[in-house]
Write an enzyme that holds these catalytic residues in place. Sequence first.
Site: not given
Ligand code: FAD
Length: 620
Positions: A169, A315, A406, A594
């Site tokens: 994500v 929000g 959201a 600074h």
């Molecule tokens: P994810 O990034 O969700 O990755 C999980 C992966 O597993 C995905 O690629 C998915 O396709 C894969 N997957 C899932 N199930 C399966 C399966 N059964 N088989 C194969 N593949 C699978 N966080 C920040 O720290 N800073 C930010 O600025 C920030 N901005 C964000 C903005 C938005 C719009 C959003 C939606 C989120 C934001 N986040 C931010 C949150 C951040 O994206 C997540 O906390 C982070 O991506 C989590 O990482 P993860 O590895 O746990 O999971």
Amino acid sequence: MPIIDIKVPDIGDFAEVSIIEVMVQPGDTIKAEQSLITVESDKASMEIPSSHAGVVKELKVQLGDKIHEGSVVLTLETQDAGAAAAPATAPASAPAPARNLEPKQAPAQAPQAQAATNPVASSFSGTADLDCDVLVLGGGPGGYSAAFRAADLGLKVVLVERYATLGGVCLNVGCIPSKALLHVAAVMDEVGHLAAAGIEFGAPKVSVDGLRGHKEKVVGKLTGGLAAMAKMRKVTIVRGYGSFVGANALEVEETTGSAQDKTGGKKIVSFKKAIIAAGSQAVRLPFMPEDPRVVDSTGALALQGVPKRMLILGGGIIGLEMGTVYSTLGARLDVVEMLDGLMQGADRDLVKIWQKMNAKRFDNIMLKTKTVGAQATPEGIKVMFAAAEEGGTTPEPQTYDLVLQAVGRTPNGKKIAADKAGVAVTDRGFINVDIQMRTNVPHIFAIGDIVGQPMLAHKAVHEAHVAAEVIAGELQGNQELASSAFNARVIPSVAYTDPEVAWVGLTEDQAKAQGIKVKKGLFPWSASGRAIANGRDEGVTKLLFDDSPEAHGHGKILGGGIVGTHAGDMIGEIALAIEMGADAVDIGKTIHPHPTLGESIGMAAEIAHGSCTDVPPARK
Ligand code: FAD
């Protein structure tokens, strides 16, 4: 049948928390351990389960209420013998302490408190197409970081990801594309401010296609870099949808294309240890129509056009960041939020400054209001609202060109057949882990969004390193690595809005609510040479130090918050100060360059200490 009060049990560090979800209503028949409400602090959310089975007679709480240990949630008619005398169930216990931990305070990552039943793993007797030391399920920040760290520690790693690119994500549809757009929006806004400095540009000509292309280029650069780094580390990437088929085997249904189209091909990967990093997905409200004008954050980032009127449902940070982008591009915004303020978790004084600067973006900020229905009409999406609490006002229905949902993210725990591996998943799809990121199955670990709040990429990455190190330590007999644990004191939060709002550790609002005595150092950016030179002196930097009698006037820093441009880039220093146990003198006497915005942290410490010469003298 006896009627009993179901009360909030001991919820550890959560002294006073807000209710963000009520999951039952009067008349519902509920089971023992069934979740009743979800509560949230700035660090974590947790579900409060029922101690007994029975029928809900009366709800004693409502959305947005602040509750604490002992608050009555509801009354329950129950058949349980001896129920009247029985105490409330405690949420699932805090993580077990890991070996050889430095005795710090409780880790910042709170447990998902909902209990989960341990399933019995299926036995898998088929043959594997691939085998490895470590199987990582999911290629997001958690997954790729775990895979890379494990490979760097000499392990044979297979990473399974359903999409074409790594990064999850965060890189594909989260942190990075949103920041690419936010940067452009901030520059556009900044250029607008330059008129006051005697420089005028014409009105911007926006090419939505060009902007989308820019965002995709940024994403491509980063995800391409990940693919190259996976190759360098000899991490085997298997493209497909993974589901467990046993305690040591995962089936991958191969996928192709830019989405998740299944090819029909299957592979079995057998593993010694596994790390589940399957992440989360956006919550969709059930009554929202299927319509291209109703999007989640992924849809909003796809940037199909600029609406005239846009509703942000929720929000929180994600909604407000996307709203900032669309509003700078020309959309008028409404926001609807069930609680009593935007950007929950941050101190209200910081949010107030952001809100004042951003008031012009919004037509309506509907607080303590819920969305109760929506209809797709030729004119737009008509959305109906209701007061979130009794006696509140109900806004008139409004029609929007775009509605962004959201309202939170839900973990993917229920979609990976975790039970076949014996891994317990809570009702809401979270996987409980200890501070070594180990699930109830000793050789299977879980990290990132799927293990709980805060759902942030930097938390996922740190958890990933812990899981990979523990696994490598156990497989290689390396006690030091095997003792790795997630015991960060704090995890910073940032809203990359304009101005940015960033906070870490204890907030002032929490200190008040919890009766923690703090000494505050608040440096107004109106006294910062750099902020004034930048034409952006609306910000403040605030530090909170322990002012309890035991601190004897030399209290350590407990928390801090910044609102202002680049606040997110500066909050790491405050996190470091908390981790290192710094006091006001340590921070104030650290020479900051600074003129910088970062200097405001040193000055806030000096203000707490009483030695700042950049502000008027403190009143005696
Ligand atoms: P994810 O990034 O969700 O990755 C999980 C992966 O597993 C995905 O690629 C998915 O396709 C894969 N997957 C899932 N199930 C399966 C399966 N059964 N088989 C194969 N593949 C699978 N966080 C920040 O720290 N800073 C930010 O600025 C920030 N901005 C964000 C903005 C938005 C719009 C959003 C939606 C989120 C934001 N986040 C931010 C949150 C951040 O994206 C997540 O906390 C982070 O991506 C989590 O990482 P993860 O590895 O746990 O999971």
